[in-house]
Design a protein around this motif. Structure first.
Motif, PDB file in Angstrom:
ATOM      1  N   VAL A   1       1.151  -0.869  -0.152  1.00 56.73           N
ATOM      2  CA  VAL A   1      -0.570   0.083  -0.294  1.00 56.73           C
ATOM      3  C   VAL A   1       0.914   1.366  -0.193  1.00 56.73           C
ATOM      4  CG1 VAL A   1      -0.291   0.034   2.556  1.00 56.73           C
ATOM      5  CG2 VAL A   1      -2.171   1.563   1.155  1.00 56.73           C
ATOM      6  N   THR A   2       0.145   2.096  -0.888  1.00 57.78           N
ATOM      7  CA  THR A   2       1.491   3.461  -0.332  1.00 57.78           C
ATOM      8  C   THR A   2       1.449   4.282   0.604  1.00 57.78           C
ATOM      9  OG1 THR A   2      -0.199   5.000  -1.542  1.00 57.78           O
ATOM     10  CG2 THR A   2       1.266   3.561  -3.873  1.00 57.78           C
ATOM     11  N   TYR A   3       2.433   4.999   1.312  1.00 55.50           N
ATOM     12  CA  TYR A   3       1.927   6.103   2.344  1.00 55.50           C
ATOM     13  C   TYR A   3       0.634   7.026   1.802  1.00 55.50           C
ATOM     14  CZ  TYR A   3       7.215   5.116   2.521  1.00 55.50           C
ATOM     15  OH  TYR A   3       8.263   4.727   2.473  1.00 55.50           O
ATOM     16  N   GLU A   4       0.569   7.080   0.492  1.00 55.87           N
ATOM     17  CA  GLU A   4      -0.685   8.142   1.266  1.00 55.87           C
ATOM     18  C   GLU A   4      -1.565   7.779   1.297  1.00 55.87           C
ATOM     19  OE1 GLU A   4       1.305   9.360  -2.959  1.00 55.87           O
ATOM     20  OE2 GLU A   4       0.159  11.187  -2.752  1.00 55.87           O
ATOM     21  N   GLU A   5      -1.901   6.609   0.179  1.00 56.13           N
ATOM     22  CA  GLU A   5      -3.825   5.475   0.967  1.00 56.13           C
ATOM     23  C   GLU A   5      -2.735   5.292   2.529  1.00 56.13           C
ATOM     24  OE1 GLU A   5      -3.818   2.763  -3.487  1.00 56.13           O
ATOM     25  OE2 GLU A   5      -2.041   2.466  -1.636  1.00 56.13           O
TER      26      GLU A   5
ATOM     27  N   VAL B   1       3.421   7.316   9.845  1.00 52.31           N
ATOM     28  CA  VAL B   1       3.448   7.383   8.490  1.00 52.31           C
ATOM     29  C   VAL B   1       3.461   8.332   7.596  1.00 52.31           C
ATOM     30  CG1 VAL B   1       1.724   6.587   6.325  1.00 52.31           C
ATOM     31  CG2 VAL B   1       1.092   5.318   8.539  1.00 52.31           C
ATOM     32  N   ALA B   2       3.465   8.941   7.974  1.00 51.85           N
ATOM     33  CA  ALA B   2       3.425  10.896   7.743  1.00 51.85           C
ATOM     34  C   ALA B   2       5.378  10.750   7.751  1.00 51.85           C
ATOM     35  CB  ALA B   2       3.287  12.174   8.421  1.00 51.85           C
ATOM     36  N   LEU B   3       5.551  10.356   8.724  1.00 53.88           N
ATOM     37  CA  LEU B   3       7.022  10.154   8.712  1.00 53.88           C
ATOM     38  C   LEU B   3       7.830   9.378   7.822  1.00 53.88           C
ATOM     39  CD1 LEU B   3       9.458  11.023   9.919  1.00 53.88           C
ATOM     40  CD2 LEU B   3       9.262  10.019  11.692  1.00 53.88           C
ATOM     41  N   ALA B   4       7.475   8.463   7.629  1.00 54.71           N
ATOM     42  CA  ALA B   4       7.395   7.337   6.499  1.00 54.71           C
ATOM     43  C   ALA B   4       7.859   7.778   5.433  1.00 54.71           C
ATOM     44  CB  ALA B   4       6.625   6.249   6.579  1.00 54.71           C
ATOM     45  N   MET B   5       6.876   8.665   4.884  1.00 53.30           N
ATOM     46  CA  MET B   5       6.944   9.368   3.783  1.00 53.30           C
ATOM     47  C   MET B   5       7.769  10.313   3.461  1.00 53.30           C
ATOM     48  SD  MET B   5       3.231  10.577   1.638  1.00 53.30           S
ATOM     49  CE  MET B   5       3.160  12.143   1.736  1.00 53.30           C
TER      50      MET B   5
ATOM     51  N   VAL C   1      11.374   6.741   4.404  1.00 57.75           N
ATOM     52  CA  VAL C   1      11.247   4.759   5.250  1.00 57.75           C
ATOM     53  C   VAL C   1      10.235   3.551   4.337  1.00 57.75           C
ATOM     54  CG1 VAL C   1      10.994   3.871   7.527  1.00 57.75           C
ATOM     55  CG2 VAL C   1      12.441   5.986   6.969  1.00 57.75           C
ATOM     56  N   ARG C   2      11.093   2.575   4.426  1.00 52.80           N
ATOM     57  CA  ARG C   2       9.837   0.966   4.089  1.00 52.80           C
ATOM     58  C   ARG C   2       8.872   0.704   5.366  1.00 52.80           C
ATOM     59  NH1 ARG C   2      12.646  -2.761   1.368  1.00 52.80           N
ATOM     60  NH2 ARG C   2      10.891  -3.876  -0.159  1.00 52.80           N
ATOM     61  N   VAL C   3       8.256   0.255   5.226  1.00 53.98           N
ATOM     62  CA  VAL C   3       7.578  -0.105   6.270  1.00 53.98           C
ATOM     63  C   VAL C   3       6.766  -1.498   6.107  1.00 53.98           C
ATOM     64  CG1 VAL C   3       5.255   0.476   7.805  1.00 53.98           C
ATOM     65  CG2 VAL C   3       7.071   2.768   7.808  1.00 53.98           C
TER      66      VAL C   3
ATOM     67  N   THR D   1       2.556  -6.611   5.181  1.00 54.43           N
ATOM     68  CA  THR D   1       1.704  -5.751   4.275  1.00 54.43           C
ATOM     69  C   THR D   1       3.136  -4.215   4.229  1.00 54.43           C
ATOM     70  OG1 THR D   1       0.190  -5.788   4.351  1.00 54.43           O
ATOM     71  CG2 THR D   1       0.410  -3.341   3.724  1.00 54.43           C
ATOM     72  N   LEU D   2       3.832  -4.485   2.863  1.00 54.17           N
ATOM     73  CA  LEU D   2       4.656  -3.141   2.747  1.00 54.17           C
ATOM     74  C   LEU D   2       3.997  -1.894   1.958  1.00 54.17           C
ATOM     75  CD1 LEU D   2       7.386  -4.446   0.307  1.00 54.17           C
ATOM     76  CD2 LEU D   2       7.060  -3.841   2.511  1.00 54.17           C
ATOM     77  N   ILE D   3       4.962  -0.695   3.146  1.00 52.19           N
ATOM     78  CA  ILE D   3       3.731   0.565   3.062  1.00 52.19           C
ATOM     79  C   ILE D   3       5.470   1.343   2.478  1.00 52.19           C
ATOM     80  CG2 ILE D   3       2.502   2.221   3.461  1.00 52.19           C
ATOM     81  CD1 ILE D   3       2.150   0.517   6.171  1.00 52.19           C
ATOM     82  N   VAL D   4       4.578   2.127   0.754  1.00 52.30           N
ATOM     83  CA  VAL D   4       6.539   2.434   0.008  1.00 52.30           C
ATOM     84  C   VAL D   4       5.665   3.010  -1.006  1.00 52.30           C
ATOM     85  CG1 VAL D   4       7.718  -0.430   0.810  1.00 52.30           C
ATOM     86  CG2 VAL D   4       5.778   0.659  -1.228  1.00 52.30           C
TER      87      VAL D   4
END
Ligand code: ASP
Ligand code: MG
Length: 418
Positions: free
Chosen positions: A195-199, A216-220, A224-226, A243-246
């Motif tokens: 899933v994307t950071y924005e989603e 999540v905002a910081l990762a974006m 940072v790949r979470v 789930t990868l958040i990228v």
């Protein structure tokens, strides 16, 4: 070999048996030859207990002393995990927020991380020692201890991952990933591989509380790949992806079969306010929303009809349910100056949102939503959109039905019921 930050939440750290499980999981990642830092939460319920003591000590407690008290929960779990790892033959040590240090700014009890000193930390990790870091805590410029606000250890983990330039930040929690919708509502909900950071930000802001939104905002921001994964899956399932958040590019490169819509969220935390017969003139809307903003009330959806007679119009908007009474008081106190007729409220509403970066390049997403709800006789009371989200307001009683039919309509149902 990779550099990995692992984060374990409160339910994963609740008691020695679970801490031993966490240690075994950390050992597994270390044994694969990775450099590892671990960020931990306090045991589940512990922070609430400590907050309770502060309230009992003084209803108007000093936030700096509150931080001294509540930061202790994570100090306990980081020490216990380091000990447990050593007992298993894994080299480890704890690094408290003031020892690294993790420098924070702004206010006690909701501090923000400004900078993390990493020289000693990285040297230790490179020597094969696991660094165990208490989440949620840092140190102010005056060397007093600080905490980041509730749920803040997700943000600590992402900040540590950014600072040590980790290849990934794995967040272990009590769910095994991010789903297309709440699996308790739709049994055919699917776990998302990516899933994307924005989603993720949109889904979090409308109610899927898997990660603290700030993290999540910081990762974006820091790229940072979470990865979200469960600490309760059996250890031989550890290598199954969560789930990868990228970023969007990484997803485009690896997942050709992406759906138009990524997820559907339902949020029952808002209430609707209708202010009727507001004068249709410049400044009228400002006179409603300025005092609400000054009271830090977060207004979400807003609709204002074009008035037929060009003299008066109704203004409809939503606020958090918890702020409904206060919002009404604020507006009633200004009835004369705003010049409205009356206020109508409804707290039995739900906001249903469909989210997906795919809608940037595809028309018709909103139309599918409206038609699908109409076919079931579900009335839409308000609408708002962003580039990657369409939200509607409906009657709270129709939440489950709406989520279910939309989940099918956008082709998100798993082939077989989970
Ligand atoms: N222990 C803190 C809390 O309960 C921080 C966290 O777990 O994220 O809010
Ligand atoms: Mg948490």
């Amino acid at each position: 070999m990779a550099r990995i930050v692992m984060k374990f939440g409160g339910t994963s750290m609740a008691g020695m048996e679970r801490i031993r499980n966490v240690a075994a999981r950390v050992k597994h990642v270390v044994d694969q030859g990775n450099e590892v830092a671990v960020v931990v939460s306090a045991m589940a319920g512990e922070t609430d207990r400590l907050v309770g003591f502060c309230r009992e000590a003084s209803p108007l407690y000093d936030p700096a002393e509150y931080d001294v008290v509540v930061a202790s929960g994570e100090q306990v779990t980081s020490g216990l995990l380091a000990m447990t790892l050593k007992a298993m033959g894994v080299d480890a040590r704890s690094w408290l927020g003031w020892q690294l240090p993790i420098r924070t700014i702004e206010t006690h009890a909701k501090a923000r991380i400004e900078r993390i000193e990493t020289d000693a930390l990285v040297a230790a990790m490179q020597s094969g020692q696991v660094a165990v870091i208490p989440g949620f805590q840092g140190m102010m410029a005056d060397n007093r201890i600080a905490t980041l606000g509730r749920g803040g250890s997700d943000t600590s983990a992402v900040a540590v991952a950014a600072a040590v330039k980790a290849d990934r930040c794995d967040i272990y929690t009590d769910v095994n990933g991010v789903y297309t919708t709440d699996p308790r509502i739709v049994s055919r909900a699917r776990k998302l591989n990516m899933v994307t950071y924005e989603e993720m930000l949109e889904l979090a802001s409308v109610g899927s509380k898997v990660l603290q939104t700030r993290s999540v905002a910081l990762a974006m921001k820091e790229k940072v790949r979470v990865q979200v994964l469960s600490s309760f899956d059996s250890p031989d399932q550890t290598d199954l992806p969560g789930t990868l958040i990228v970023g969007e590019q990484e997803i485009e490169d690896s997942d050709m079969e992406r759906q138009l819509i990524t997820g559907i969220a339902a949020d029952k935390n808002d209430a609707k306010i209708i202010v009727t017969r507001v004068p249709d003139k410049p400044g009228a809307v400002a006179s409603i929303f300025t005092p609400l903003a000054e009271a830090s009330i977060n207004v979400d959806m807003i609709i204002q009809n074009d008035s037929k007679d060009k003299e008066e119009t109704d203004v409809t908007f939503t606020v958090p349910r918890a702020d409904l009474a206060r919002s009404v008081d604020i507006l009633e106190a200004r009835k004369e100056s705003i010049g409205f007729r009356r206020i109508i409220t409804d707290s039995e509403i739900a906001k249903i949102s469909v989210v997906g970066v795919g809608m940037r390049s595809h028309a018709g997403v909103a139309a599918i939503m409206f038609k699908t709800l109409a076919d079931r006789g579900i009335n839409i009371e308000a609408i708002s959109t962003s580039e990657i989200k369409v939200s509607v307001l409906i009657d709270e009683d129709e939440t489950e039905l709406a989520v279910r039919v939309l989940h099918s309509a956008y082709g998100l149902d798993a082939a077989e019921a989970a």
